[in-house]
Scaffold this motif. Sequence first.
Motif, mmCIF file in Angstrom:
data_model
loop_
_atom_site.group_PDB
_atom_site.id
_atom_site.type_symbol
_atom_site.label_atom_id
_atom_site.label_comp_id
_atom_site.label_asym_id
_atom_site.label_seq_id
_atom_site.Cartn_x
_atom_site.Cartn_y
_atom_site.Cartn_z
ATOM 1 N N MET A 54 0.880 -1.173 0.000
ATOM 2 C CA MET A 54 0.000 0.000 0.000
ATOM 3 C C MET A 54 0.917 1.222 0.000
ATOM 4 O O MET A 54 1.616 1.473 0.987
ATOM 5 C CB MET A 54 -0.922 -0.032 1.214
ATOM 6 N N PRO A 94 1.258 -2.269 4.801
ATOM 7 C CA PRO A 94 1.219 -0.808 4.817
ATOM 8 C C PRO A 94 2.632 -0.238 4.695
ATOM 9 O O PRO A 94 3.223 0.219 5.674
ATOM 10 C CB PRO A 94 0.578 -0.493 6.165
ATOM 11 N N HIS A 134 -2.919 3.969 5.089
ATOM 12 C CA HIS A 134 -3.646 3.117 4.151
ATOM 13 C C HIS A 134 -4.296 1.919 4.837
ATOM 14 O O HIS A 134 -3.824 1.445 5.863
ATOM 15 C CB HIS A 134 -2.704 2.568 3.072
ATOM 16 N N ASN A 135 -5.360 1.455 4.210
ATOM 17 C CA ASN A 135 -5.949 0.162 4.516
ATOM 18 C C ASN A 135 -6.691 -0.310 3.275
ATOM 19 O O ASN A 135 -6.723 0.394 2.261
ATOM 20 C CB ASN A 135 -6.849 0.209 5.757
ATOM 21 N N ALA A 136 -7.241 -1.499 3.329
ATOM 22 C CA ALA A 136 -7.972 -2.057 2.197
ATOM 23 C C ALA A 136 -9.341 -2.516 2.681
ATOM 24 O O ALA A 136 -9.474 -3.071 3.769
ATOM 25 C CB ALA A 136 -7.208 -3.230 1.596
ATOM 26 N N ILE A 167 -6.263 0.103 9.550
ATOM 27 C CA ILE A 167 -5.397 1.128 8.967
ATOM 28 C C ILE A 167 -3.994 1.001 9.555
ATOM 29 O O ILE A 167 -3.828 0.723 10.743
ATOM 30 C CB ILE A 167 -5.981 2.544 9.153
ATOM 31 N N CYS A 199 -8.852 1.541 -1.034
ATOM 32 C CA CYS A 199 -8.348 2.173 0.191
ATOM 33 C C CYS A 199 -9.327 3.295 0.541
ATOM 34 O O CYS A 199 -9.412 4.278 -0.208
ATOM 35 C CB CYS A 199 -6.941 2.729 -0.043
#
Length: 148
Positions: free
Chosen positions: A29, A57, A62-64, A80, A98
């Motif tokens: 990410m 990360p 960021h996260n998904a 996150i 994201c």
Amino acid sequence: MTFKHRIAVVLSTICLPWFVQAKDWQVQMLNYGDAGSMVFEPSYIHAQIGDTVTFVPTQSGHNAKSYVVPRDTKAWTSPINESYTLALQHEGVHLYYCPPHLMMGMIGVIQVGKANNLDTIESKYPRLRSKIALSPERADQIVANIQQ
């Protein structure tokens, strides 16, 4: 090596459990990558049932989060700024993004085997795309990788 030993080696190789051959895909990410700013790398993966995908990360913020998942699969969200591993247990396509950077086109696709939920992707993707202010064409290219 005797004939019996050779047969045993061949049979044990053929009969290895599928999970021994599973792959762990790594998705970075990133704030900036080969395809531009705010990206998952790789942004498209064609995996198999039994594989895993680990979201890393590499840079903070960021996260998904899943937007579309294969049939019989629960929606998922990674924390996150934390690594997250997704076990791929059903055939179909995961379309994810994201949340903090969707407007910048930070989306990705994981295809597991055949795209048996392509109809759902085709019906839901336009709504997701409408939320992308920057680089919607890049998102289109990622989704275009899906193979029937």
